[in-house]
Every structure is written in C-alpha cells, then in structure tokens.
Design an enzyme around this catalytic site. Structure first.
Site, PDB file in Angstrom:
ATOM      1  CG  HIS A 155       9.624  69.582  56.533  1.00  9.50           C
ATOM      2  ND1 HIS A 155       9.872  70.911  56.336  1.00  9.50           N
ATOM      3  CD2 HIS A 155       8.795  69.205  55.526  1.00  9.50           C
ATOM      4  CE1 HIS A 155       9.204  71.323  55.258  1.00  9.50           C
ATOM      5  NE2 HIS A 155       8.551  70.301  54.758  1.00  9.50           N
ATOM      6  N   GLY A 156      10.909  66.343  55.105  1.00  6.05           N
ATOM      7  CA  GLY A 156      11.754  65.937  53.992  1.00  6.05           C
ATOM      8  C   GLY A 156      12.331  67.074  53.190  1.00  6.05           C
ATOM      9  CB  THR A 163      10.693  58.567  58.243  1.00  7.72           C
ATOM     10  OG1 THR A 163      10.018  59.461  57.384  1.00  7.72           O
ATOM     11  CG2 THR A 163      11.755  57.824  57.536  1.00  7.72           C
ATOM     12  CB  VAL A 194      10.633  62.026  45.130  1.00 10.89           C
ATOM     13  CG1 VAL A 194      11.832  61.299  45.711  1.00 10.89           C
ATOM     14  CG2 VAL A 194       9.966  61.168  44.055  1.00 10.89           C
ATOM     15  N   GLY A 195      10.419  62.549  48.500  1.00 12.18           N
ATOM     16  CA  GLY A 195      10.989  63.243  49.650  1.00 12.18           C
ATOM     17  C   GLY A 195      12.466  62.966  49.809  1.00 12.18           C
TER      18      GLY A 195
HETATM   19  N1  GLY Z   1      11.156  62.428  55.957  1.00 11.06           N
HETATM   20  C1  GLY Z   1      10.109  61.821  55.281  1.00 11.06           C
HETATM   21  C2  GLY Z   1       9.538  62.647  54.212  1.00 11.06           C
HETATM   22  O1  GLY Z   1       9.436  63.857  54.356  1.00 11.06           O
HETATM   23  O2  GLY Z   1       9.186  62.102  53.194  1.00 11.06           O
END
Ligand code: GLY
Length: 311
Positions: A220-221, A167, A196-197
């Site tokens: 890690h979302g 990201t 959706v993260g």
């Molecule tokens: N941090 C980005 C995602 O996991 O979507």
C-alpha cells in the site's frame, strides 16, 4: 556469497488461477538477472533486466498488466537506484511506454534530475527515441474487469489492491560488490488521475547504498510513504540488524502505526538476502551460488538448481 539477485512480483493475495504464472515469472526474472551477474555484468543492469521482464509479463501490476486509474487509463511509476553513487532515476504517472523502468534508467543517466512526471516524462521518452505504445497494448482484460468492479459503490480499492496483485521489483549485488534496486508499478487500482505512489520516491519504493544494502518494496503506497519503508529497513541494518530482522521490524511498524501491509526484497553488501512480507502472499525468487530459491506463502523457500527450466 556474491553475487545475488532477489525479485518480487507484488504483495497481496494471488488468485489461485494466477499462482503458477506469478511464481514462473519471478523465477524467470531472477534467472535473467543472475545470468547478467554471472557474466560479470553490473547490479544495475541485472535489476533493470529483471524488472523489464516482469513489466513485459501481463501477470503483474507493472508495464503491460498495470491496474487502471479511475478513468480506466494506465499511469505507471518506476524507480532505479545505483548504490555505488546514490544516483537514481524515476518516472511517475507516465503513459504509453512499455518499460517505465528503462525510462527511469534514462532519467538517471541522461538528465540532471531524479524524477520526471506525466507529460514531461512522455516528452523525455520521445526525445530519447523510446517508442510510444498504444494504451490498449498495456491493458489486459483482467485489469479492465477489476477496474469495472472497483467502480461499484460498495467497492474498497485499497482492500482490492492488497487482495490481488502488486508492484514488481528487484535488488542485486554484483561481483564487484556494487548494489542496486529497481521497482515498477501501475500503482493503486482505480487511483485518482495524477496520483503518485511510493514507487518512484527514493527511500519509499526503493533505496540502494553500497555501504548498507538495497531494498525494493511493494504494498500500500500511501502507507509505505508514511514510514519511508525502504530507508527505514536500511536504518535498522545500519544499527546491526540482518536484512530479515530489519524487514520484519519495519513491516511490523508499518502495520501497527498506519495499518499498512506490504513486502520487500533486501540485500546487504555481503550478499545476505531476504524476501519478507506482511500481506498473505508475495511471489518472490532469489538466485545465489547457482541455487534458485522461491516462494509465495510465508515460510516457503523452495530450492532448485538455477539450470532447471521454469515450467
Ligand atoms: N506500491 C505501489 C503503489 O501503491 O503505487
């Protein structure tokens, strides 16, 4: 100490052949954001511009260069937040727009809502006159190669995500003391369609409050959402921790509690800033008082004059 802009290009492990372009891209984005602040522009304009540049740069997992979902398609998430009013705008699972961050900004400015998703977000983009781009224009050969690799039965997409790139995001404080954040992503590699993260969720992908500071996150979302990472960092800052101490505490908690790795860029209302990560690397850059700081590995803080050209 004002003004300041700090940007990141994603937490993970940057492949050797991409380290130079990862650093060059964050430096370019930080310079562009700072240029806006120096001319008296707002923090929200600075973070929007910085993230737009990184979305246009195929090096990063955002805009062009986004990772692909399990069907080989691009679905992107983005969030922008204005610390003066706590107004925010977000899009999730949006397709066929070059700059999701600008669409998120339109959600903030032109609707009564905080987040639009999927086809509703695309319809809103059309209504706002945002040009539709082809899916192919967002997909790089690198993203396609990684998608195919992660379809193999022995693949581990979470590890693969942390192992490559992430990201993008930015935080800024302007001359008036206003604070903002912006974050944009293609999400998790080979994610389910419609996933959706953390990025478009207020408090997870970012948060900005003039009274406390601003954070933009990467990593890690699902882990970030479990601990509401950005708001957790600002909670620690409300208790008197510095941006660096608060980031380290929250990232350590996320690692210990849910085995999640990530990274953040943070500012407080005085312009104190931090770029911290628990992954192996995170490309980041910050500009303040005409000095550009940047780094990729833990402990790095290279400094050059903001006037120096990016190689
Ligand atoms: N941090 C980005 C995602 O996991 O979507």
């Amino acid at each position: 100490m004002l003004p300041v802009v700090v940007v990141h290009g994603g937490a993970g492990t940057v492949p050797r052949e991409r380290t130079e372009q990862s650093c060059a891209g964050v430096k370019e984005a930080a310079r562009a954001g700072y240029d806006i602040l120096q001319k008296g522009g707002s923090a929200i304009d600075a973070v929007t511009e910085a993230v737009t540049l990184m979305e246009n740069n195929p090096t990063y997992n955002a805009g062009r260069g986004s990772v692909l979902n399990v069907k080989g398609e691009v679905e992107m998430d983005a969030l922008v937040m204005d610390g003066k009013t706590l107004a925010s705008g977000a899009v999730s699972a949006v397709r066929k727009v070059a700059n999701p961050i600008q669409l998120a900004r339109l959600v903030m400015e032109k609707t009564k809502h905080l987040c639009l998703t999927a086809e509703g977000a695309s319809k809103f983009a059309r209504d706002m006159g945002v040009p539709e781009v082809t899916e192919e224009s967002l997909i790089t050969d690198y993203a396609k190669m990684r998608w195919k690799k992660n379809l193999e039965p022995e693949a581990n997409p979470v590890e693969s995500q942390m192992g490559k790139m992430g990201t993008v995001g930015a935080v800024a404080v302007d001359k008036e003391g206003n604070i903002a954040c912006a974050t944009s992503t293609g999400g998790m590699i080979n994610k389910m369609e419609g996933r959706v993260g953390d990025t478009p969720c207020v408090g997870c992908g970012g948060y900005a409050d003039n009274k406390i500071g601003a954070v933009s996150s990467t990593g890690h979302g699902e882990a970030i959402m479990k601990v509401i990472l950005c708001r957790l960092i600002l909670f620690h800052m409300e208790q008197g921790k510095s941006p660096q101490e608060a980031s380290d505490l929250a990232l350590a908690y996320m690692k210990e509690r849910v085995e999640g790795l990530g990274g953040v860029v943070v500012v407080d209302p005085k312009g104190t800033w931090a770029a911290r990560f628990s992954s192996l690397q995170m490309a980041w850059a910050a500009v303040q008082q005409d000095q550009l700081h940047y780094g990729l590995y833990h402990g790095e803080d290279f400094i050059e004059s903001v006037q120096e050209q990016t190689q």
